[in-house]
Motif scaffolding. Structure first.
Motif, short mmCIF file in Angstrom:
data_model
loop_
_atom_site.label_atom_id
_atom_site.label_comp_id
_atom_site.label_asym_id
_atom_site.label_seq_id
_atom_site.Cartn_x
_atom_site.Cartn_y
_atom_site.Cartn_z
N GLY A 57 9.73 57.80 -39.94
CA GLY A 57 10.93 58.43 -40.50
C GLY A 57 10.79 58.69 -41.99
N CYS A 58 11.72 59.45 -42.56
CA CYS A 58 11.65 59.82 -43.98
C CYS A 58 11.85 58.63 -44.90
N THR A 59 12.72 57.67 -44.51
CA THR A 59 13.04 56.56 -45.42
C THR A 59 12.25 55.30 -45.12
N TYR A 114 11.86 62.58 -37.08
CA TYR A 114 10.50 62.43 -37.62
C TYR A 114 10.40 63.09 -39.00
N CYS A 115 9.69 62.45 -39.93
CA CYS A 115 9.45 63.05 -41.24
C CYS A 115 8.46 64.21 -41.07
N ALA A 116 8.83 65.36 -41.62
CA ALA A 116 7.97 66.54 -41.48
C ALA A 116 6.98 66.67 -42.64
N GLY A 117 7.10 65.76 -43.61
CA GLY A 117 6.22 65.86 -44.77
C GLY A 117 5.06 64.88 -44.74
N ASN A 118 5.05 64.02 -43.72
CA ASN A 118 4.09 62.93 -43.65
C ASN A 118 3.01 63.24 -42.59
N SER A 123 17.96 64.21 -43.54
CA SER A 123 16.92 63.33 -44.11
C SER A 123 15.80 64.16 -44.73
N TRP A 124 15.52 65.33 -44.20
CA TRP A 124 14.49 66.21 -44.79
C TRP A 124 14.92 66.69 -46.18
N LYS A 125 16.24 66.96 -46.33
CA LYS A 125 16.75 67.44 -47.61
C LYS A 125 16.59 66.38 -48.70
N ALA A 126 16.69 65.11 -48.29
CA ALA A 126 16.64 64.02 -49.26
C ALA A 126 15.24 63.43 -49.43
N CYS A 127 14.28 63.95 -48.69
CA CYS A 127 12.96 63.30 -48.64
C CYS A 127 11.95 64.04 -49.53
N PRO A 128 11.38 63.34 -50.53
CA PRO A 128 10.40 63.99 -51.42
C PRO A 128 9.20 64.55 -50.65
N LYS A 129 8.74 63.85 -49.63
CA LYS A 129 7.57 64.33 -48.86
C LYS A 129 7.91 65.64 -48.13
N CYS A 130 9.09 65.68 -47.51
CA CYS A 130 9.50 66.89 -46.79
C CYS A 130 9.68 68.05 -47.77
N GLN A 131 10.27 67.76 -48.95
CA GLN A 131 10.48 68.82 -49.93
C GLN A 131 9.14 69.33 -50.49
ZN LIG Z 1 10.47 63.39 -44.72
#
Ligand SMILES: [Zn+2]
Length: 530
Positions: free
Chosen positions: A271-273, A290-294, A328-336
């Protein structure tokens, strides 16, 4: 196509308890006389490829009437023969079959083993609906094949878990209605149901929740009873083989990027967090995705798919793609960062990135993805098949983009909606009487002929938030499944509600023979339609 036939259906003339077939065959003629079947009747088989069809027929006879037939390769005085035609090239419609008979023999012949198996279902429906040691089958000539190549029924085993014995029963229901796809929804917020050897926490943690809400979401309380279960890979193989013997393809669904709480609870790094996360105890849509940036999320999913894909011979795998909140994607540095690095416009395009990256992996394994219609948002993955559930809009759009489409609009084909106007048991909402299912036509008139060909079929979905046991699942599925089978199998010209309604009571007697629990709304509230 071989055709010894004959006249098209003239529906009014063929309705009787004696000949009451659902789905209505493409061509059916009722003749004078009958064929007598008893334990001395021979079941003639010349091709071992038809053995599964013979077994299915014999199992049915044994279970319902208490006897089975001797399988032999020689015809005698009184016999039924099952055979499959040989072709130099693939037949036009491999599920085509013919059935004819006289006082001493019946002959069923398919254009493939699947065609022969579908014909067995018609043979079964010629059997009387009262139990006896001597059965009289009316003589008919049938020349039959389905209109749609995809005829599906879905089961959500995430919200409630159903054991292998019931799943097999469910597959038999699919077979008896001449459907050919079973969509097995295996992962959810409320439970992960498939063993993945590389990630044991998915079933040690993710397959169980510590309670379930009471009543309609958000609930009036929580039962605090630990609930769950999962299928081992051996059990999955067993179910897939069971379905294959019935010429039914099993399509697994592994949900992503949303509906992932059970996976995140098992492995919080997904997850993002980083969590902690919980296997959900209420229903609805959750922000834990699921975190899309990881990149390790994609490695995880690829490793999961590496174990899932070999279990299912199907060309398809369903990857979900629906109801994924973007919070969660909006708040996640990896997703951004992923959005920036890939020059994506927003989180919808990030979802599209996610699905396309997974599609590429699945295509590299020689398989195709199916996704719910949300996968259209932010750009459709190049080879995806779309399941249109929020009405037909997504399906229409996908067909116009030259993608294959399976229609499953909520207002016509969601079997978690009530069959009665007045609520008779807890359900998610909505009102879907059998008349409305029967009125559905999967190919929208606004599409061109070429676009309509992209609609490969339809499917009814059975989401189980409010179906905690097999009896409730049956109650919601039957008899609407009969209507589904006819709209997908029978030619539009032979479809007629009044005629179907005359055949339905006999079908319900068959359900009694099978000890199936079904809704009687059709009788108690016959004017409840539309
Ligand atoms: Zn994420």
């Amino acid at each position: 196509m071989s055709c010894f036939l004959i006249a098209s259906v003239h529906s009014q003339s063929i309705v009787s308890e004696a000949v009451s077939i659902i789905p209505q065959p493409a061509h059916l003629t009722v003749e004078k006389g009958s064929f007598r079947l008893d334990k001395n009747t021979a079941l003639v088989l010349t091709d071992p490829g038809d053995q599964a069809s013979a077994n299915f027929f014999n199992d049915y006879l044994k279970e319902v009437y208490g006897f089975s037939l001797k399988v032999t390769n020689k015809s005698g005085k009184n016999f039924i023969s099952l055979s499959t035609r040989k072709f130099f090239k693939a037949p036009d419609n491999e599920e085509h079959y013919t059935l004819e008979g006289n006082a001493t023999s019946m002959k069923l012949e398919g254009d493939s083993y699947a065609g022969t198996f579908r014909g067995v279902q018609t043979l079964i429906q010629l059997l009387p609906v009262t139990k006896s040691a001597t059965l009289h089958l009316p003589l008919v000539k049938v020349d039959d094949q389905p209109v749609y190549k995809y005829r599906g029924l879905h089961l959500d085993v995430g919200r409630h878990f159903f054991d292998v014995a019931f799943v097999k029963k469910y597959i038999n229901y699919i077979a008896l209605h001449k459907l050919n796809y079973f969509h097995w929804h295996l992962t959810e917020d409320q439970g992960w149901r498939i063993e993945i050897k590389r990630y044991p926490e998915l079933t040690r943690v993710g397959a169980y929740r510590d309670g379930t809400i009471i009543g309609h979401n958000p609930g009036t309380g929580n039962d605090h009873i630990r609930y769950g279960g999962f299928y081992t890979q051996d059990e999955i193989r067993d179910v897939v083989a069971y379905a294959a013997a019935r010429h039914i393809e099993v399509i697994p669904e592994i949900e992503m990027p949303g509906h992932a709480s059970a996976a995140l609870a098992s492995y919080p790094y997904l997850g993002c967090t980083g969590g902690p996360y919980q296997v959900k105890q209420a229903w609805g849509v959750f922000k834990d995705v699921y975190c899309a940036g990881n990149d390790s999320v994609f490695s995880f999913l690829e490793n999961v798919l590496d174990e899932v894909l070999p279990l299912f011979p199907s060309q398809y795998i369903h990857i979900g793609g629906d109801e994924c909140p973007k919070d969660s994607w909006k708040a996640c540095p990896k997703c951004q960062k992923r959005i920036q690095d890939n020059h994506l416009k927003d989180e919808h395009e990030l979802q599209s990135y996610f699905v396309q990256r997974i599609e590429k992996y699945i295509n590299s394994k020689g398989k195709k993805i199916i996704g719910w219609d949300e996968i259209l948002e932010g750009g459709l993955a190049p080879n995806a098949t779309v399941m249109s559930w929020r009405g037909e809009k997504g399906g229409i759009e996908a067909a116009k983009q030259n993608h294959e489409v399976i229609m499953t609009p909520g207002s016509y084909l969601y079997f978690d909606h009530s069959q009665t106007k007045k609520e008779d048991s807890l359900h998610i909402g909505g009102y879907l009487p059998i008349q409305k299912v029967y009125a559905y036509s999967p190919r929208p008139a606004e599409l061109t002929d070429a676009e309509q060909q992209k609609i490969i079929g339809a499917q009814a979905n059975v989401w189980t938030e409010y179906m905690a046991n097999p009896a409730k699942v049956e109650y919601m599925v039957f008899p609407r499944l009969a209507a589904l089978s006819e709209i997908l199998w029978s030619p539009a010209a032979s479809r007629d509600w009044n005629n179907f309604a005359q055949r339905l009571p006999t079908q319900l007697k068959r359900y009694d023979l099978w000890n199936v629990n079904y809704s009687r709304a059709f009788f108690t509230d016959p004017k409840n339609a539309l």
